[in-house]
Enzyme design. Structure first.
Site, short mmCIF file in Angstrom:
data_model
loop_
_atom_site.label_atom_id
_atom_site.label_comp_id
_atom_site.label_asym_id
_atom_site.label_seq_id
_atom_site.Cartn_x
_atom_site.Cartn_y
_atom_site.Cartn_z
N GLY A 110 -5.93 -2.52 -11.47
CA GLY A 110 -5.59 -2.06 -12.81
C GLY A 110 -5.11 -3.15 -13.74
N ILE A 133 -6.67 -1.98 -2.61
CA ILE A 133 -6.54 -1.06 -1.47
C ILE A 133 -5.91 0.25 -1.94
CG2 ILE A 133 -6.30 -2.96 0.21
CD1 ILE A 133 -3.28 -2.14 0.38
N ASP A 134 -5.32 0.26 -3.17
CA ASP A 134 -4.60 1.45 -3.65
C ASP A 134 -5.54 2.55 -4.13
OD1 ASP A 134 -2.23 -0.71 -5.37
OD2 ASP A 134 -2.51 -0.26 -3.25
N ARG A 169 10.58 11.27 19.15
CA ARG A 169 11.14 10.63 17.97
C ARG A 169 10.44 11.06 16.69
NH1 ARG A 169 11.67 4.43 20.34
NH2 ARG A 169 13.88 4.53 20.90
N GLY A 177 0.20 1.38 -1.56
CA GLY A 177 -0.47 2.23 -2.53
C GLY A 177 0.12 2.10 -3.92
N ARG A 283 12.63 6.21 13.81
CA ARG A 283 12.30 4.78 13.75
C ARG A 283 11.34 4.56 12.60
NH1 ARG A 283 15.89 4.77 16.75
NH2 ARG A 283 16.15 3.68 18.77
N ARG A 292 -3.95 -5.13 4.14
CA ARG A 292 -4.88 -5.91 3.30
C ARG A 292 -5.59 -6.99 4.12
NH1 ARG A 292 -1.00 -6.89 -1.72
NH2 ARG A 292 -1.59 -9.06 -1.40
O1 F6P Z 1 -1.91 -3.47 -5.27
C1 F6P Z 1 -2.10 -3.71 -3.91
C2 F6P Z 1 -0.76 -3.84 -3.22
O2 F6P Z 1 -0.98 -4.07 -1.87
C3 F6P Z 1 0.12 -2.61 -3.37
O3 F6P Z 1 -0.27 -1.56 -2.51
C4 F6P Z 1 1.47 -3.20 -3.05
O4 F6P Z 1 2.53 -2.44 -3.58
C5 F6P Z 1 1.37 -4.57 -3.73
O5 F6P Z 1 0.00 -4.92 -3.75
C6 F6P Z 1 2.14 -5.66 -3.01
O6 F6P Z 1 2.09 -6.80 -3.86
P1 F6P Z 1 2.30 -8.28 -3.27
O7 F6P Z 1 1.12 -8.61 -2.40
O8 F6P Z 1 2.35 -9.14 -4.51
O9 F6P Z 1 3.57 -8.24 -2.49
#
Ligand code: F6P
Length: 365
Positions: A110, A133-134, A169, A177, A283, A292
């Site tokens: 975005g 990935i979001d 548990r 996300g 936990r 990622r």
């Molecule tokens: O936008 C992808 C993302 O992996 C989000 O899901 C996560 O909140 C963010 O990037 C983490 O950002 P960074 O890699 O800068 O810590």
């Protein structure tokens, strides 16, 4: 005149980025164009740091995770220079021209779509692909990176069932996300989570505890809680709304400082609350950047190649200022004005939510 195409990756890294670079690059080269890699997102264009993608540079990268170009979250209009945020748009325009670029391809989520629109408004020819990935980029069925992360998070939930039923548990697993719940919802369903908490459906921790206790009383003294990193309790949601109303922020969620830290803290606090309310040990597993990592799934490789080659066709037709959106088995150009600043979040009445409720999953509401 040979067209020269610049390509950059911006925002969080994601599986499928190299497959997309390959798709755009090989297709452009097949049309007789020259491809120039820009390093580390928009900062590379400011600093004029490029990578030659001619010759064999695009071979062998289809299956490679991350991005061979490097990436950053830098914004052209607010880039840190000597510790101060500065508008570097003019430098980007100058370097775009100095490199003889006819078009700049930006692979990102975005934020990247917004940055690309700004460069379009500054007079550059840009084409973007929806990466994250979001899965929260508007006007596209799906983004590349999502399917791979979905598989990783689902596999994690599968594995976490072992300790859950062995130790009786509550396992709380935090899933990425950002401010959308697609990944937690999809992996929660695929992994058979008993509770799925997403930003779009603020939850009541008492309702979550009651669902866990009902399972326990029904002979299953263990539960998996899939919680999206942006999920909020009803109280937290109300507090954020009140605070943003007070601060008259344009984007209520923007007021959350250090989201990473807050995400983990919220998840740990939720687990602590559930342990107290249910009497079961709890936990926490925070999947973080595992989601990622590594080679893209076949679906992401296919999607990235489809989007990349479609981008090359648009460039050949000199159709600029658009994002290549996935639409079923096909693709469609969508103007950046329609995409930028929009986020695709989970509608609470989405069919996936209905399906999850259909198999007895609790959303804490
Ligand atoms: O936008 C992808 C993302 O992996 C989000 O899901 C996560 O909140 C963010 O990037 C983490 O950002 P960074 O890699 O800068 O810590």
């Amino acid at each position: 005149m040979t067209q020269t195409i610049g390509i950059l990756t911006s925002g969080g890294d994601s599986p499928g980025l190299n497959a997309a670079i390959r798709g755009v690059g090989k297709a452009c080269q097949s049309h007789g164009m020259r491809i120039l890699g820009i390093r580390d997102g928009f900062r590379g264009l400011v600093e004029n740091r490029t990578m030659d993608l001619e010759g064999g540079a695009l071979s062998g990268i289809l299956t490679v995770g991350g991005t061979i170009l490097g990436t950053s979250r830098e914004k052209p209009h607010k880039m840190l220079v000597d510790g101060k945020p500065r508008d570097m748009t003019d430098v980007i325009v100058a370097n775009y021209r100095a490199n003889g670029l006819d078009c700049l391809v930006c692979l990102g989520g975005g934020g990247t779509q917004k940055n690309a629109l700004r460069l379009k408004q500054a007079g550059l020819n840009v084409v973007t692909l929806p990466k994250t990935i979001d899965n929260d980029v508007a006007k596209t069925d799906i983004t590349f990176g999502f399917d791979t992360a979905l598989g990783i998070a689902t596999d994690a939930i599968d594995r976490l069932h072992s300790t859950a039923h062995s130790h009786h548990r509550v396992i709380v697993v935090e899933i990425m996300g950002h401010r959308a719940g697609w990944l937690a919802l999809g992996a929660g369903i695929a992994g058979g989570a008993d509770v799925i908490l997403i930003p779009e459906i603020p939850y009541d921790v008492e309702v979550v505890a009651a669902a866990i206790k009902a399972r326990s009383q029904g002979g299953k003294p263990f539960s998996i809680v899939a919680v999206a990193e942006g999920a909020l309790s009803r109280q937290e949601f109300a507090a954020q709304q009140a605070a943003s109303a007070k601060k008259k922020e344009k984007k209520p969620r923007e007021i959350v400082a250090e989201p990473e830290l807050v995400y983990a803290e919220r998840t740990l606090r939720l687990a602590h609350q559930l342990e107290k309310l249910t009497g079961l040990e709890a936990r926490v597993t925070i999947l973080g950047h595992l989601q990622r990592g590594g080679t893209p799934s076949a679906a992401d490789r296919l999607l990235a190649t489809r989007l990349g080659t479609a981008a090359a066709d648009l460039i050949r037709a000199r159709q600029y200022g658009v994002m290549v959106a996935a639409r079923g088995e096909a693709t469609a150009p969508v103007t950046l004005e329609e995409v930028a600043g929009q986020a695709k979040t989970v509608p609470p009445e989405h069919p996936w939510v209905d399906s999850a409720r259909g198999v007895g999953t609790s959303f804490g509401d």
